[in-house]
Motif scaffolding. Sequence first.
Motif, PDB file in Angstrom:
ATOM      1  N   ARG A   2      -2.041 -14.052  10.831  1.00 24.60           N
ATOM      2  CA  ARG A   2      -3.151 -14.498   9.966  1.00 24.60           C
ATOM      3  C   ARG A   2      -4.489 -14.085  10.567  1.00 24.60           C
ATOM      4  N   ARG A  48      -5.051 -11.610  12.617  1.00 27.47           N
ATOM      5  CA  ARG A  48      -5.194 -10.147  12.541  1.00 27.47           C
ATOM      6  C   ARG A  48      -5.619  -9.730  11.138  1.00 27.47           C
ATOM      7  N   PHE A  49      -5.039 -10.352  10.120  1.00 30.37           N
ATOM      8  CA  PHE A  49      -5.428 -10.027   8.754  1.00 30.37           C
ATOM      9  C   PHE A  49      -6.893 -10.388   8.519  1.00 30.37           C
ATOM     10  N   LEU A  56      -9.768  -7.851   7.287  1.00 24.93           N
ATOM     11  CA  LEU A  56     -10.417  -8.097   6.001  1.00 24.93           C
ATOM     12  C   LEU A  56     -11.914  -8.281   6.183  1.00 24.93           C
ATOM     13  N   ALA A  71      -3.761 -13.865   3.277  1.00 28.30           N
ATOM     14  CA  ALA A  71      -2.817 -13.638   4.369  1.00 28.30           C
ATOM     15  C   ALA A  71      -1.499 -14.340   4.094  1.00 28.30           C
ATOM     16  N   LEU A  84       0.669 -12.562   1.526  1.00 29.89           N
ATOM     17  CA  LEU A  84       1.320 -11.387   2.100  1.00 29.89           C
ATOM     18  C   LEU A  84       2.429 -11.781   3.061  1.00 29.89           C
ATOM     19  N   LEU A 105       1.253  -2.541  12.660  1.00 32.54           N
ATOM     20  CA  LEU A 105      -0.102  -2.938  13.050  1.00 32.54           C
ATOM     21  C   LEU A 105      -0.384  -2.577  14.509  1.00 32.54           C
ATOM     22  N   ARG A 115      -5.629  -0.698   8.706  1.00 36.51           N
ATOM     23  CA  ARG A 115      -4.928  -1.961   8.981  1.00 36.51           C
ATOM     24  C   ARG A 115      -4.605  -2.704   7.678  1.00 36.51           C
ATOM     25  N   LEU A 116      -5.549  -2.749   6.763  1.00 33.82           N
ATOM     26  CA  LEU A 116      -5.272  -3.400   5.475  1.00 33.82           C
ATOM     27  C   LEU A 116      -4.167  -2.658   4.729  1.00 33.82           C
ATOM     28  N   TRP A 174      -0.863  -3.755   5.994  1.00 36.21           N
ATOM     29  CA  TRP A 174      -0.474  -5.045   5.429  1.00 36.21           C
ATOM     30  C   TRP A 174       0.133  -4.902   4.030  1.00 36.21           C
TER      31      TRP A 174
END
Length: 217
Positions: A11, A13-14, A18, A34, A37, A58, A75-76, A79
């Motif tokens: 979470r 990292r997301f 973002l 997060a 996903l 990631l 990175r997004l 995800w």
Amino acid sequence: MADPHALEALRARFARALNAARSPATSPDPAPYADNLLTRWQEPQRHYHTLTHLTVVLDRVDELAGHADDPDVVRLAAWFHDAVYLPDRSENEERSARLAERALPEAGVPAERTAEVARLVRLTVTHDPAPDDRDGQVLCDADLAILAAPPSAYAAYTAAVREEYHFVPSDAFRAGRAAILRQLLDLPGLFRTPHGRKEWEATARYNLAAELEMLSL
């Protein structure tokens, strides 16, 4: 059930990716996005395309971030790249890209960056980025890095892929998998970043050739 500490780390990292891709002061809380996903990545039909795969991708994106033009967009894309995954469907990447196109503007990501995330997700259909597509090279190399895993991890990967396709008869699976391996081995290069070519190419080719030999026995 996933480890709560691992989920919390994901979470975070997301949220970092973002917030780096948007103006967070006026944007919605990252947590619900997060969690949506993370729920998707824990669906029961997944055996390889799991939270472990997401975490490894990631990690590899972080390893290759110096090669990327916009690492947080990559990175997004990581995800979202398998956020929609049904093994018996062929449009998973397209549906995953469309999910990004719906969710990211709502989460405050500008249109240009949302479009780039969706483009990168669609690129994982072919894993064939253009020579000047640095972000695409990073995502594709990160996604394929499992091919260069140590023997035990590579064996676990192939077993998990087989489990995801449990509904395919053995002969058909072996033939289809062998065809994919031959296509990969015929490529001039599996990896496009300098790091990927140096660190992963030779091991990945060894693993693919060994698996192909096993399938032909």
